[in-house]
Write a protein that holds these residues in place. Structure first.
Motif, short mmCIF file in Angstrom:
data_model
loop_
_atom_site.label_atom_id
_atom_site.label_comp_id
_atom_site.label_asym_id
_atom_site.label_seq_id
_atom_site.Cartn_x
_atom_site.Cartn_y
_atom_site.Cartn_z
N UNK A 1 0.75 -1.22 -0.21
CA UNK A 1 -0.03 0.08 -0.06
C UNK A 1 0.85 1.28 0.09
N UNK A 2 2.01 1.11 0.52
CA UNK A 2 2.98 2.37 0.65
C UNK A 2 3.85 2.71 -0.59
N UNK A 3 4.12 1.41 -0.97
CA UNK A 3 5.31 1.71 -2.20
C UNK A 3 4.81 0.99 -3.43
N UNK A 4 3.99 0.23 -3.34
CA UNK A 4 3.45 -0.62 -4.68
C UNK A 4 3.89 -2.01 -4.69
N UNK A 5 3.33 -2.52 -5.91
CA UNK A 5 3.56 -4.09 -6.07
C UNK A 5 5.03 -4.44 -5.77
N UNK A 6 5.92 -3.87 -6.32
CA UNK A 6 7.50 -4.40 -6.39
C UNK A 6 7.78 -4.51 -4.84
N UNK A 7 7.48 -3.71 -4.05
CA UNK A 7 7.67 -3.91 -2.75
C UNK A 7 7.07 -4.83 -1.85
N UNK A 8 5.98 -5.10 -2.53
CA UNK A 8 4.92 -5.99 -1.65
C UNK A 8 5.58 -7.38 -1.87
N UNK A 9 5.81 -7.56 -3.08
CA UNK A 9 6.41 -8.91 -3.35
C UNK A 9 7.85 -9.04 -2.72
N UNK A 10 8.61 -7.95 -2.51
CA UNK A 10 9.92 -7.94 -1.94
C UNK A 10 9.73 -8.42 -0.61
N UNK B 1 8.43 12.57 -2.07
CA UNK B 1 8.76 11.50 -1.16
C UNK B 1 9.22 10.20 -1.82
N UNK B 2 10.61 9.83 -1.49
CA UNK B 2 11.06 8.59 -2.13
C UNK B 2 10.97 7.47 -1.70
N UNK B 3 10.73 6.50 -2.31
CA UNK B 3 10.37 5.10 -1.62
C UNK B 3 11.75 4.59 -1.32
N UNK B 4 11.94 3.78 -0.23
CA UNK B 4 13.34 2.87 0.04
C UNK B 4 13.22 1.79 -0.90
N UNK B 5 14.63 1.35 -0.91
CA UNK B 5 14.68 0.25 -1.70
C UNK B 5 13.89 -1.19 -1.61
N UNK B 6 13.89 -1.65 -2.57
CA UNK B 6 12.97 -3.28 -2.37
C UNK B 6 13.68 -4.16 -1.63
N UNK B 7 15.29 -3.98 -1.75
CA UNK B 7 15.97 -4.75 -0.74
C UNK B 7 15.75 -4.54 0.65
N UNK C 1 12.92 -3.58 1.92
CA UNK C 1 11.77 -4.23 2.29
C UNK C 1 11.89 -5.70 2.42
N UNK C 2 12.69 -6.48 1.68
CA UNK C 2 13.03 -7.75 1.75
C UNK C 2 13.72 -8.00 3.24
#
Length: 214
Positions: free
Chosen positions: A35-44, A110-116, A118-119
């Motif tokens: 919800x915060x950063x999108x699908x990519x971050x969700x999967x990470x 607002x910049x999103x943090x990396x997917x790494x 989130x993982x």
């Protein structure tokens, strides 16, 4: 080997699906990242949680989770570290909500943090919850059947099948969450209130974990 009845599988998968959709820190973290950063971050985040859960399954198969169940000190240490981490994630959400509200007129700032990141956070959310280890220790052995194969192999099979159930439910939730963030784009104040709600829930889950007993 692995000769189980239909009733066995219906019971196992029914319980697994019910437990998977029950709200908890893992599912909330995945939903929050989506919800915060999108699908990519969700999967990470999802793969991070799965990595942590895989460690718990391995510990159950090897008997290490039993040590955690017997040691009050080990349980307490992991419990309080995990509770503090959940509270920290909640405070991060509250700070993010304030930034969202302040940036209502400039959403691109607002910049999103990396997917790494989130993982990595997903791994910690799962690993630092001793109740997850105790869950695997209590849940999986119930489905060991005499004569169906080596106990370790049966434990591993049922533990890995839990990931199959998660693979059916969690990606669907991520897709729904991704659509939600698209709806919230341009509605920063509404997104900020949603973020506040996530923060409060994380803090509540941290407090509940801190008060938990084995």
């Amino acid at each position: 080997m692995f000769d189980y009845s239909l009733a066995h599988w219906l019971t196992f998968f029914g319980a697994a699906f019910a437990l998977e959709i029950a709200p908890g820190p893992d599912l909330l973290f995945i939903a929050a990242q989506t919800g915060r950063h999108g699908r990519g971050h969700g999967f990470a985040a999802m793969f991070g949680v799965w990595t942590g859960a895989l460690v718990h399954v391995a510990a159950t198969v090897l008997g290490l989770a039993a040590i955690l169940a017997r040691s009050a000190m080990a349980f307490s240490i992991i419990k309080y570290v995990g509770a503090a981490y959940l509270v920290w994630l909640g405070l991060q959400s509250l700070v993010s909500a304030r930034r969202d509200a302040d940036a209502a007129d400039t959403p691109s700032a607002l910049a999103a943090p990396s997917r790494r990141a989130a993982y990595r956070q997903g791994i910690l959310v799962d690993l630092l919850n001793p109740k997850v280890a105790l869950f695997f220790l209590a849940f999986i052995p119930q489905f060991v059947v005499d004569g169906a194969g080596p106990v370790t192999a049966q434990l591993a099979l049922h533990g890995l099948l839990l990931f199959v159930v998660a693979g059916i439910i969690e990606p669907a939730l991520i897709v729904v969450g991704d659509r939600l963030i698209r709806f919230l784009k341009g509605r920063r104040r509404l997104a900020a209130w949603a973020e506040r709600g996530v923060g409060v829930i994380f803090i509540g889950l941290g407090a509940r974990l801190a008060a938990a007993h084995r």
